[in-house]
Design a protein around this motif. Sequence first.
Motif, short mmCIF file in Angstrom:
data_model
loop_
_atom_site.label_atom_id
_atom_site.label_comp_id
_atom_site.label_asym_id
_atom_site.label_seq_id
_atom_site.Cartn_x
_atom_site.Cartn_y
_atom_site.Cartn_z
N LEU A 197 0.83 -1.20 0.00
CA LEU A 197 0.00 0.00 0.00
C LEU A 197 0.87 1.25 0.00
N GLU A 198 2.00 1.17 -0.64
CA GLU A 198 2.90 2.31 -0.68
C GLU A 198 2.20 3.51 -1.32
N GLY B 218 10.27 -5.43 18.41
CA GLY B 218 9.85 -4.71 19.59
C GLY B 218 10.01 -3.23 19.48
N ARG B 219 10.43 -2.69 18.35
CA ARG B 219 10.65 -1.26 18.19
C ARG B 219 9.36 -0.60 17.70
N GLY B 220 9.25 0.68 17.95
CA GLY B 220 8.02 1.40 17.59
C GLY B 220 7.96 1.67 16.12
N ALA B 221 6.85 2.37 15.70
CA ALA B 221 6.61 2.63 14.30
C ALA B 221 7.69 3.50 13.72
N ALA B 222 8.27 4.40 14.50
CA ALA B 222 9.30 5.31 13.98
C ALA B 222 10.69 4.72 14.09
N GLY B 223 10.77 3.52 14.64
CA GLY B 223 12.07 2.87 14.75
C GLY B 223 12.70 3.06 16.11
N GLY B 224 12.09 3.84 16.98
CA GLY B 224 12.64 4.07 18.31
C GLY B 224 12.26 2.97 19.28
N PRO B 225 12.83 2.95 20.45
CA PRO B 225 12.53 1.92 21.43
C PRO B 225 11.15 2.13 22.03
N PHE C 239 -2.30 -5.57 8.90
CA PHE C 239 -1.28 -5.10 7.96
C PHE C 239 0.05 -5.79 8.24
N ALA C 240 -0.01 -6.98 8.79
CA ALA C 240 1.22 -7.69 9.14
C ALA C 240 2.09 -7.88 7.90
N GLY C 241 3.34 -7.40 7.97
CA GLY C 241 4.25 -7.55 6.86
C GLY C 241 3.91 -6.73 5.64
N ALA D 160 5.20 -4.26 9.67
CA ALA D 160 4.82 -3.42 8.54
C ALA D 160 5.90 -2.38 8.28
N ASP D 161 6.10 -2.04 7.01
CA ASP D 161 7.05 -1.01 6.62
C ASP D 161 6.31 0.32 6.64
#
Length: 273
Positions: A208-209, A266-273, A223-225, A246-247
């Motif tokens: 869904l880019e 285990g990281r958040g949507a923005a890539g942070g912890p 939206f897994a994967g 999900a990307d």
Amino acid sequence: MTTLILVVVGVLVVACVFFLPAWIVRHDLGSGSSGFSAGDRLKAINDVRVTLLQGLAALVALGSVALGAVMTLRQIRVSREGQFIDLFTKAIDQLASDHVGTRMGGVYAMEQIAGAAPHYRGHAAALLASFVRLHAPWPPSRPTQEVDLERKRYHGGLRDDIGAAMAVLSRRTMVLPGDSIELEKIDLRAADLAGYDLSRFCFAGSNLEGAILTGCNLTEATFAGAILRNADLTGAGLSGADLSDADLAGAVGIDSGRAEPTPADGRGAAGGP
């Protein structure tokens, strides 16, 4: 059933002719029957017999009318079901057509059938979901350049028949309560789905880019994967949505108040912890 009815009617006729008239006369006259002559008593019995038979005849006539009405209603239902089967078959043939416009007509025919015959709703929804998976797979079954060139010719990023199927499914006229729509591994890049009700839809592994999902109901959607790069989810309801793995790079409109992405690391949507 017919044999039972005939037996019951036969028993009632025998009772009305031989047993009930004399019993009714004796019951009504009681001790005063001794003052009646044999002829008067016989006349009274015959009068009662005639009355009972007339009543029985009327009852049989009403029963015949009721039975005829039931049979007619059954024939109408069978005929109507046959019409629905014919329409359903024709709609499937339309979905298999080589022409986009004909396939689009088949999509809307499925929606009309689901509205007129609720017992077809689940079947129609499953067929349209399968139709989308077949005609918009991810990765594409055709050369990417060919698919991208075709996509530019249509408004909203989707070919007309695929866009119609997504719109019809989102209206949920054919989605049974509690059911999910399986749309795994489909190509919805840059698709304009703003305002659609896609709750409980499964987009696992889909692309869904750049999709426009503003104002969508994505409650308990999966939206897994999936690829959601640069997707716009502003105002979308994401309660209970599964965004694991999900990307989400560049995606807007996702916040912790409305969604809980749970990537495998285990990281958040923005890539942070």
